[in-house]
Write a protein that holds these residues in place. Sequence first.
Motif, PDB file in Angstrom:
ATOM      1  N   ILE A 211       0.848  -1.186   0.000  1.00  0.00           N
ATOM      2  CA  ILE A 211       0.000   0.000   0.000  1.00  0.00           C
ATOM      3  C   ILE A 211       0.885   1.236   0.000  1.00  0.00           C
ATOM      4  O   ILE A 211       2.043   1.192   0.458  1.00  0.00           O
ATOM      5  CB  ILE A 211      -0.961   0.064   1.213  1.00  0.00           C
ATOM      6  CG1 ILE A 211      -0.177   0.107   2.544  1.00  0.00           C
ATOM      7  CG2 ILE A 211      -1.936  -1.106   1.192  1.00  0.00           C
ATOM      8  CD1 ILE A 211      -1.064   0.361   3.759  1.00  0.00           C
ATOM      9  N   CYS A 212       0.344   2.323  -0.508  1.00  0.00           N
ATOM     10  CA  CYS A 212       1.063   3.594  -0.496  1.00  0.00           C
ATOM     11  C   CYS A 212       0.242   4.601   0.316  1.00  0.00           C
ATOM     12  O   CYS A 212      -0.917   4.874  -0.028  1.00  0.00           O
ATOM     13  CB  CYS A 212       1.274   4.101  -1.923  1.00  0.00           C
ATOM     14  SG  CYS A 212       2.314   5.565  -2.013  1.00  0.00           S
ATOM     15  N   LEU A 213       0.833   5.142   1.361  1.00  0.00           N
ATOM     16  CA  LEU A 213       0.146   6.109   2.225  1.00  0.00           C
ATOM     17  C   LEU A 213       0.143   7.470   1.530  1.00  0.00           C
ATOM     18  O   LEU A 213       1.200   8.004   1.183  1.00  0.00           O
ATOM     19  CB  LEU A 213       0.852   6.204   3.579  1.00  0.00           C
ATOM     20  CG  LEU A 213       1.070   4.870   4.308  1.00  0.00           C
ATOM     21  CD1 LEU A 213       1.842   5.107   5.605  1.00  0.00           C
ATOM     22  CD2 LEU A 213      -0.255   4.176   4.579  1.00  0.00           C
ATOM     23  N   HIS A 224       9.719   6.359   9.996  1.00  0.00           N
ATOM     24  CA  HIS A 224       8.457   5.786  10.470  1.00  0.00           C
ATOM     25  C   HIS A 224       7.919   4.767   9.463  1.00  0.00           C
ATOM     26  O   HIS A 224       7.384   3.722   9.857  1.00  0.00           O
ATOM     27  CB  HIS A 224       7.426   6.898  10.680  1.00  0.00           C
ATOM     28  CG  HIS A 224       7.746   7.779  11.843  1.00  0.00           C
ATOM     29  ND1 HIS A 224       6.870   8.745  12.314  1.00  0.00           N
ATOM     30  CD2 HIS A 224       8.834   7.856  12.649  1.00  0.00           C
ATOM     31  CE1 HIS A 224       7.420   9.366  13.341  1.00  0.00           C
ATOM     32  NE2 HIS A 224       8.616   8.848  13.560  1.00  0.00           N
ATOM     33  N   VAL A 225       8.062   5.089   8.187  1.00  0.00           N
ATOM     34  CA  VAL A 225       7.586   4.163   7.150  1.00  0.00           C
ATOM     35  C   VAL A 225       8.426   2.890   7.178  1.00  0.00           C
ATOM     36  O   VAL A 225       7.895   1.777   7.077  1.00  0.00           O
ATOM     37  CB  VAL A 225       7.640   4.843   5.767  1.00  0.00           C
ATOM     38  CG1 VAL A 225       7.162   3.872   4.685  1.00  0.00           C
ATOM     39  CG2 VAL A 225       6.776   6.096   5.761  1.00  0.00           C
ATOM     40  N   VAL A 236       5.114  -1.086   2.765  1.00  0.00           N
ATOM     41  CA  VAL A 236       4.418   0.173   3.029  1.00  0.00           C
ATOM     42  C   VAL A 236       5.244   1.291   2.397  1.00  0.00           C
ATOM     43  O   VAL A 236       6.440   1.419   2.683  1.00  0.00           O
ATOM     44  CB  VAL A 236       4.252   0.426   4.545  1.00  0.00           C
ATOM     45  CG1 VAL A 236       3.500   1.733   4.783  1.00  0.00           C
ATOM     46  CG2 VAL A 236       3.528  -0.739   5.200  1.00  0.00           C
ATOM     47  N   LEU A 237       4.615   2.074   1.542  1.00  0.00           N
ATOM     48  CA  LEU A 237       5.287   3.178   0.858  1.00  0.00           C
ATOM     49  C   LEU A 237       4.606   4.485   1.233  1.00  0.00           C
ATOM     50  O   LEU A 237       3.479   4.492   1.719  1.00  0.00           O
ATOM     51  CB  LEU A 237       5.229   2.970  -0.657  1.00  0.00           C
ATOM     52  CG  LEU A 237       5.804   1.640  -1.162  1.00  0.00           C
ATOM     53  CD1 LEU A 237       5.434   1.426  -2.618  1.00  0.00           C
ATOM     54  CD2 LEU A 237       7.316   1.615  -0.971  1.00  0.00           C
ATOM     55  N   ALA A 238       5.283   5.584   0.976  1.00  0.00           N
ATOM     56  CA  ALA A 238       4.718   6.888   1.327  1.00  0.00           C
ATOM     57  C   ALA A 238       4.780   7.826   0.133  1.00  0.00           C
ATOM     58  O   ALA A 238       5.793   7.900  -0.577  1.00  0.00           O
ATOM     59  CB  ALA A 238       5.462   7.498   2.505  1.00  0.00           C
ATOM     60  N   ALA A 239       3.680   8.515  -0.085  1.00  0.00           N
ATOM     61  CA  ALA A 239       3.613   9.598  -1.070  1.00  0.00           C
ATOM     62  C   ALA A 239       2.825  10.726  -0.403  1.00  0.00           C
ATOM     63  O   ALA A 239       2.942  10.921   0.803  1.00  0.00           O
ATOM     64  CB  ALA A 239       2.955   9.114  -2.361  1.00  0.00           C
TER      65      ALA A 239
END
Length: 392
Positions: A211-213, A224-225, A236-239
């Motif tokens: 999933i991408c936050l 944190h990611v 877990v990915l972040a955008a």
Amino acid sequence: MLKFMRNKLISVARKDPETLAIHGVLDDDIYGLEIDLKVRLADLTFLSIEGRWNRHTTPECPRSLEFLQAAVGFRIEDGIDQKIHKIIGRKSCRHFANLLIECCRAAGEAARIAAWKDAAAERPGLAFKDFAAAHTPTERPAPKAAAVSAAPAAPRRQPPHPERPAAPAPADAAGGFVIDLHVHTSPASPCASDPVAAMIAEAQRIGLDGICLTDHNFVWPPEHVEALRQKHGFLVLAANEIITDQGDMLVFGFTRDIKGVIPLAELRREVDRAGGLIIAAHPFRGFLTFGAGEIGLTVEKAMARPCFQLVNGLETLNGKVTAAENNLAAEVARGLNLPASGGSDAHRWEEVGTYATRFEAAIGSEADLLAALKTGRFAPLAFRQILKAAAV
């Protein structure tokens, strides 16, 4: 030309010698909301506040009403705009925050007129311009009583605890490497209901690869990611989903913490400098509220929107809009030869994976994701529908 109408109306009445009653209405093609605010005239302190939704977009919107009570006790004074944005905009809803700020400005002007009338009663013939020249808009009558302290925010509702099956559901039927590219979590996104752990657990349960936050105007610290990845053994990915003057944008490979609304052209320049990429999120949300025919919207006219000259792709499967709006986005993406993505726009755990994006190869980091997005070789898919069909 596409048109978006927004009307905002504020009315102020002197309810009694001590109190102003303010009524605010914001109404556009997507949202409809109202505020009733009572303000003590002596010190411009909020005595009560009540909000109502007439039209909203997500099931979470009504939950924002309880958080408006955090503003009871606020005083209209220097810094009130920032205070409302911080307390109401973040915990409740930015639309209510903006409307409340307009109510404050109207109340401040009404209070000045009321003060002039009181002064004119003692000095007949006192013109408003003379009174106004001697009293700036920010001046307030001396408080007659101590200001009321801000009420504590209502406790946040705890997320549900879904009963999960012992074994995860198979997801091989989807093929490829599948990531939900549009996920919101609480408290990073005020409009989300469930914490990141619940979102990850559900994604694992249904067999997503990651999933991408994309929390609203929120930058997840990389450490944190990484800690989430390690703790859950899951990608877990972040955008970021950033608000622009031309709609919401999913931004990848860009970590500037932007607050408020930024012009899309400015965002494009900054993302280019960072080597990032922009996908227009739910590009036609609300445009078809009254039917495409009623506003004369055709695919050709939709393709002419200036914002599509400034993005790298379109989200054509979004879990929070109608099928007609998704279909129009898909037609526009094809017409403009822009890559298309899918994302649940999940605000609750049970929405994760409604839609997702399929990539050809495995992805293990934000850098991998950005590289894959830049190839344009990805496609949206209705992930939960595929799971359901495979289970029959």
